[in-house]
Write a protein that holds these residues in place. Structure first.
Motif, mmCIF file in Angstrom:
data_model
loop_
_atom_site.group_PDB
_atom_site.id
_atom_site.type_symbol
_atom_site.label_atom_id
_atom_site.label_comp_id
_atom_site.label_asym_id
_atom_site.label_seq_id
_atom_site.Cartn_x
_atom_site.Cartn_y
_atom_site.Cartn_z
ATOM 1 N N PRO A 245 0.831 -1.212 0.000
ATOM 2 C CA PRO A 245 0.000 0.000 0.000
ATOM 3 C C PRO A 245 0.867 1.264 0.000
ATOM 4 O O PRO A 245 1.937 1.286 0.594
ATOM 5 N N THR A 246 0.389 2.281 -0.678
ATOM 6 C CA THR A 246 1.092 3.560 -0.715
ATOM 7 C C THR A 246 0.371 4.548 0.185
ATOM 8 O O THR A 246 -0.585 4.194 0.865
ATOM 9 N N GLU A 247 0.812 5.788 0.176
ATOM 10 C CA GLU A 247 0.159 6.857 0.928
ATOM 11 C C GLU A 247 -0.872 7.576 0.059
ATOM 12 O O GLU A 247 -1.446 8.567 0.481
ATOM 13 N N TYR A 248 -1.088 7.096 -1.145
ATOM 14 C CA TYR A 248 -1.902 7.791 -2.128
ATOM 15 C C TYR A 248 -3.255 7.116 -2.327
ATOM 16 O O TYR A 248 -3.394 5.910 -2.135
ATOM 17 N N PRO A 249 -4.272 7.877 -2.722
ATOM 18 C CA PRO A 249 -5.613 7.300 -2.891
ATOM 19 C C PRO A 249 -5.668 6.302 -4.041
ATOM 20 O O PRO A 249 -4.961 6.453 -5.039
ATOM 21 N N GLU A 250 -6.497 5.296 -3.881
ATOM 22 C CA GLU A 250 -6.672 4.284 -4.926
ATOM 23 C C GLU A 250 -7.207 4.899 -6.215
ATOM 24 O O GLU A 250 -6.956 4.403 -7.303
ATOM 25 N N SER A 251 -7.933 6.004 -6.101
ATOM 26 C CA SER A 251 -8.533 6.651 -7.259
ATOM 27 C C SER A 251 -7.525 7.411 -8.115
ATOM 28 O O SER A 251 -7.837 7.815 -9.230
ATOM 29 N N TYR A 252 -6.289 7.600 -7.629
ATOM 30 C CA TYR A 252 -5.284 8.340 -8.390
ATOM 31 C C TYR A 252 -4.887 7.565 -9.639
ATOM 32 O O TYR A 252 -4.567 6.383 -9.572
#
Length: 61
Positions: free
Chosen positions: A33-40
């Motif tokens: 997992p990253t720190e960024y939204p899945e929608s990006y």
């Protein structure tokens, strides 16, 4: 002309916006997992891979 008159590092350092909560996007290298939204829509890296990529592509001079 001094070295400061030239921009030798042309690496784009823009980052996607950080997510406030899950779901998080997967890292494109290790699937963590990253720190960024899945929608990006774009390349997302986890903090470890982001750091390694920055180290790999950093300017040495």
């Amino acid at each position: 002309m001094s070295d400061t008159d030239h921009d030798y590092c042309l690496i784009d350092v823009s980052r996607p916006p950080k997510a406030d909560s899950p779901p998080y996007a997967e890292c494109v290298l290790c699937r963590e997992p990253t720190e960024y939204p899945e929608s990006y829509k774009g390349v997302t890296l986890c903090p470890v891979c982001e750091w390694r990529e920055a180290e790999r592509t950093s300017c040495s001079g």
